[in-house]
Design a protein around this motif. Structure first.
Motif, mmCIF file in Angstrom:
data_model
loop_
_atom_site.group_PDB
_atom_site.id
_atom_site.type_symbol
_atom_site.label_atom_id
_atom_site.label_comp_id
_atom_site.label_asym_id
_atom_site.label_seq_id
_atom_site.Cartn_x
_atom_site.Cartn_y
_atom_site.Cartn_z
ATOM 1 N N GLY A 153 0.831 -1.194 0.000
ATOM 2 C CA GLY A 153 0.000 0.000 0.000
ATOM 3 C C GLY A 153 0.866 1.245 0.000
ATOM 4 N N PRO A 154 0.292 2.409 0.293
ATOM 5 C CA PRO A 154 1.084 3.650 0.329
ATOM 6 C C PRO A 154 2.240 3.576 1.317
ATOM 7 C CG PRO A 154 -1.274 4.143 0.323
ATOM 8 C CD PRO A 154 -1.152 2.654 0.510
ATOM 9 N N CYS A 155 3.293 4.299 0.998
ATOM 10 C CA CYS A 155 4.497 4.283 1.832
ATOM 11 C C CYS A 155 4.253 5.080 3.117
ATOM 12 C CB CYS A 155 5.662 4.864 1.040
ATOM 13 S SG CYS A 155 7.193 4.944 1.978
ATOM 14 N N ASN A 156 4.286 4.391 4.253
ATOM 15 C CA ASN A 156 4.114 5.043 5.549
ATOM 16 C C ASN A 156 5.308 4.799 6.471
ATOM 17 O OD1 ASN A 156 1.475 6.069 4.997
ATOM 18 N ND2 ASN A 156 0.645 4.010 5.344
ATOM 19 N N GLU B 46 18.691 2.664 -0.305
ATOM 20 C CA GLU B 46 17.398 2.562 0.366
ATOM 21 C C GLU B 46 16.632 3.881 0.301
ATOM 22 O OE1 GLU B 46 16.000 -0.147 1.502
ATOM 23 O OE2 GLU B 46 17.752 -1.238 0.761
ATOM 24 N N ARG B 47 17.358 5.003 0.356
ATOM 25 C CA ARG B 47 16.680 6.298 0.270
ATOM 26 C C ARG B 47 16.064 6.499 -1.127
ATOM 27 N NH1 ARG B 47 16.281 11.040 3.315
ATOM 28 N NH2 ARG B 47 14.802 12.347 2.168
ATOM 29 N N ALA B 48 16.770 6.072 -2.170
ATOM 30 C CA ALA B 48 16.228 6.186 -3.530
ATOM 31 C C ALA B 48 14.979 5.318 -3.692
ATOM 32 C CB ALA B 48 17.296 5.801 -4.548
ATOM 33 N N LYS B 49 15.015 4.101 -3.134
ATOM 34 C CA LYS B 49 13.852 3.209 -3.211
ATOM 35 C C LYS B 49 12.674 3.798 -2.431
ATOM 36 C CE LYS B 49 14.906 -1.185 -2.533
ATOM 37 N NZ LYS B 49 15.590 -2.360 -1.940
ATOM 38 N N TRP B 50 12.952 4.382 -1.284
ATOM 39 C CA TRP B 50 11.887 4.992 -0.474
ATOM 40 C C TRP B 50 11.281 6.202 -1.201
ATOM 41 C CZ3 TRP B 50 10.907 9.720 1.762
ATOM 42 C CH2 TRP B 50 9.919 9.756 2.744
ATOM 43 N N ASP B 51 12.132 6.991 -1.847
ATOM 44 C CA ASP B 51 11.650 8.194 -2.539
ATOM 45 C C ASP B 51 10.668 7.843 -3.660
ATOM 46 O OD1 ASP B 51 13.020 9.974 -0.954
ATOM 47 O OD2 ASP B 51 14.776 10.086 -2.276
ATOM 48 N N VAL B 52 11.013 6.859 -4.491
ATOM 49 C CA VAL B 52 10.122 6.525 -5.620
ATOM 50 C C VAL B 52 8.832 5.884 -5.120
ATOM 51 C CG1 VAL B 52 11.974 6.324 -7.304
ATOM 52 C CG2 VAL B 52 11.341 4.344 -5.967
ATOM 53 N N TRP B 53 8.924 5.129 -4.032
ATOM 54 C CA TRP B 53 7.698 4.544 -3.464
ATOM 55 C C TRP B 53 6.814 5.646 -2.886
ATOM 56 C CZ3 TRP B 53 7.616 0.888 1.416
ATOM 57 C CH2 TRP B 53 6.309 0.424 1.617
ATOM 58 N N LYS B 54 7.424 6.602 -2.207
ATOM 59 C CA LYS B 54 6.663 7.697 -1.605
ATOM 60 C C LYS B 54 5.967 8.537 -2.672
ATOM 61 C CE LYS B 54 5.581 9.912 2.249
ATOM 62 N NZ LYS B 54 4.853 9.242 3.353
ATOM 63 N N GLN B 55 6.562 8.670 -3.835
ATOM 64 C CA GLN B 55 5.990 9.499 -4.894
ATOM 65 C C GLN B 55 4.685 8.933 -5.450
ATOM 66 O OE1 GLN B 55 9.009 10.054 -7.865
ATOM 67 N NE2 GLN B 55 10.335 11.253 -6.507
ATOM 68 N N LEU B 56 4.440 7.654 -5.232
ATOM 69 C CA LEU B 56 3.186 7.054 -5.713
ATOM 70 C C LEU B 56 1.986 7.515 -4.899
ATOM 71 C CD1 LEU B 56 4.336 3.404 -6.497
ATOM 72 C CD2 LEU B 56 3.913 5.259 -8.100
#
Length: 611
Positions: A67-70, A81-91
């Motif tokens: 689901g959404p990144c929380n 890991e920060r790059a992966k978190w950023d693209v997930w958060k952008q969704l």
């Protein structure tokens, strides 16, 4: 611009005799689960992808699964890991279902044959068993055993107006797909490309009179693609532009020529001859894209918006000069916002753009481009009930009106059909929406227009809808018959020869009907005039009798009523008749009473006899 890397799996790692049309029947969420299995088990293969594609697959997989990144953001020094978190958060709040769909589509773009990978065949067979039983799983290994049976044409349904019917076609249909193109050339519907289990480059023809499918293997066919545009240029040529699949280049165009084969005995064969040609375009040109919209106007093809290879929505506007074979960037002041999966039709000298989607939401606005004035205008306000915001809908022109159907809102396919009526007066544009109500016959097998990525065409006032996606890929054909009347004929501006001929016939019939009504009105008017003259003569005689009678004293004067009757409607004449009749009756009874009082008047003529 960085070219997208595409993984070509080794032949020894694939099931060679898998039937793509059977694989395309796998529905969601089973298809996402299979894609997730491939993603997890083939991580060593996916490392050859560009880092942007790796991050995109990761973020969509997380959005669809979790689901959404929380989760809290990782430290900045943990760059991966920060790059992966950023693209997930952008969704953001993208729904799980939409993330599943985007994940599978992205995987199919970078690895078209993933579903035939041997590492997931056990799960594939299990999914097919769940979808269609053992027969579907067996057909996966033996495609030659599958045979398309001709569906008998339903009796009596072809005469029904505004009722969707199905089960009309014979022959082998194209495999299930969406984001393909359908174009009518003469009596043929040309189907090209699209997306099923992978990007497609096949060409199929449906004879819209015999409703028979024909398959083609044409040389120089464009590369596999979906979300392209296919624009009819004249009575024989179709222009294909762009598309997803890494093949949406606009420095080259593909033109399909459709012509009848010559037969010395039959003069024309029933199977048309198809020829693809490829042409290079010099000078500046649009960036690669798909899910754009396009329309033709007086030797030029106009293109708007779409989605780039980097998944960015676009709002640029271009014109392709077919004679000079050059692209020209057009003014965008007042143009629609960035969007993909919108629709564009040409109504006279205006290009009408409706709906679509951007990175945040679906849209339902309407914009008009005035070609001679080279000016964009938003149509607002619009009368009538507007459609729900949507993208990936089907759109067609009928009688100068735009018909919109299907599409999706990010969560589900949308029902209903809507008609947009454009009016231009003194340089101003106005519009109105209305609902086109249609039913469904049993032959549609419970399928509706609630689908995305379908294509529709109009032929002989019949609307044909093919393919699309409603949780699974479709390859059905539904037909809706619409009425033709004088109002339709007045709005036909750039139709086919048959449509223009039919419009002239309808207008002639309507004119003859109006002339006949005019003659009937003249005859009725002459009859009323004759009756009017007769009534006036009777009134004049009655009034003369009234004034010569002693009973006229104290009674209403009929002269005014008579005068009114000569200048007003027949109702005043009736009123005058009532006054004069009552006066005449009073005169009659008064004469009788006087006769009783004065016996000498017994030999006097009765007023009744005088009348």
């Amino acid at each position: 611009m960085t070219e997208r890397a595409v993984i070509d799996l080794k032949p020894e790692d694939l099931v060679q005799d898998a039937d793509a049309s059977v694989l395309s029947t796998i529905q969601y969420p089973h298809k996402f689960e299979l894609a997730a299995k491939f993603y997890e088990r083939s991580s060593d293969v996916l490392t050859s992808l560009h880092v942007d594609d790796q991050l995109l697959l990761y973020s969509l997989h997380q959005q669809a699964s979790v689901g959404p990144c929380n989760t809290p953001s990782p430290h900045l020094w943990n760059r991966v890991e920060r790059a992966k978190w950023d693209v997930w958060k952008q969704l953001g709040q993208t729904s799980k279902m939409e993330a599943m769909f985007l994940f599978v589509r992205t995987l199919e773009e970078v690895c078209p044959k993933w579903l035939m990978w041997k590492g997931i065949q056990a799960e594939v067979k299990a999914a097919l068993d769940g979808e269609g039983g053992e027969q579907a799983a067996d057909a996966l290994q033996s495609p030659s055993s599958r045979r398309m049976e001709a569906i008998p044409r339903p009796e009596g349904e072809l005469t029904a107006y505004r009722t969707w019917i199905g089960g009309l076609t014979t022959g082998t249909p194209p495999s299930p797909r969406y984001q393909h193109s359908c174009t009518v050339v003469g009596k043929y519907m040309i189907v090209f490309g699209g997306h099923g289990t992978c990007f497609l480059a096949d060409t199929h023809v449906l004879d819209l009179e015999s409703m028979t499918w024909m398959s083609y293997d044409v040389e120089n066919s464009p590369s596999p693609r979906a979300g392209h545009s296919a624009t009819l240029l004249d009575e024989e040529h179709v222009l294909v532009l762009g598309g997803h699949g890494g093949n949406g280049k606009f420095n080259e165009i593909h033109i399909l020529q459709v012509e009848h084969g010559i037969n010395t005995m039959l003069k024309k064969s029933e199977r048309p001859i198809l020829t693809w040609t490829r042409q290079e375009i010099s000078g500046p040109y649009p960036i690669n894209r798909g899910s754009h919209c396009a329309a033709e106007h007086q030797g030029s093809v106009y293109l708007f918006g779409g989605e780039s290879d980097e998944r960015e929505c676009l709002d640029d506007f271009w014109r392709l000069d077919l004679a000079q074979q050059t692209w020209e960037r057009c003014p965008i002041e007042g143009c629609p916002s960035k969007r993909m999966d919108a629709s564009m039709v040409r109504i006279g000298n205006h290009l009408v753009v409706f709906g679509g989607a951007n990175a945040q939401t679906q849209l339902a606005d309407v914009f008009v481009f005035d070609v001679p004035d080279k000016r964009w205008r938003k149509v607002s306000p619009i009368e009538g009930p507007p459609p729900e915001p949507r993208a990936g809908h089907a759109c067609v022109l009928h009688g100068g009106r735009m018909i919109v159907m299907g599409g999706g809102n990010g969560a589900q396919g949308l029902l209903g059909m809507h008609i947009f009526d454009l009016e231009t007066e003194d340089g101003e544009v106005k519009g109105s929406w209305s609902i086109l109500r249609a039913g469904y016959a049993h032959s549609t097998s419970c399928l509706t227009v609630a689908r995305e990525g379908a294509a529709c065409v109009m032929h002989d006032s019949k609307l044909f809808l093919f393919g699309g996606f409603n949780g699974r890929y479709l390859n059905d054909v539904m037909m809706l018959r619409l009425e033709r009347d004088a109002d339709w004929a007045l709005r036909v501006q750039d139709g086919s020869v048959e449509e223009l001929r039919d419009a002239c016939r309808l207008l002639r019939e309507d004119l003859a009907r109006e002339q006949k009504e005019k003659e009937n009105f003249k005859q009725e008017l002459n009859r009323l005039r004759t009756e009017h003259a007769t009534v006036r003569a009777m009134l004049a005689q009655l009034e003369k009798m009234y004034y010569n009678s002693p009973a006229a004293t104290g009674n209403p004067t009929p002269s005014a009523a008579l005068q009114r009757g000569s200048h007003h409607s027949e109702g005043w004449l009736v009123h005058a008749m009532r006054i004069l009749t009552s006066s005449w009756m009073g005169m009659l009874w008064g004469s009788k009473e006087e006769a009783r009082i004065h016996p000498d008047n017994e030999n006097q003529e009765s007023p009744l006899e005088v009348a």
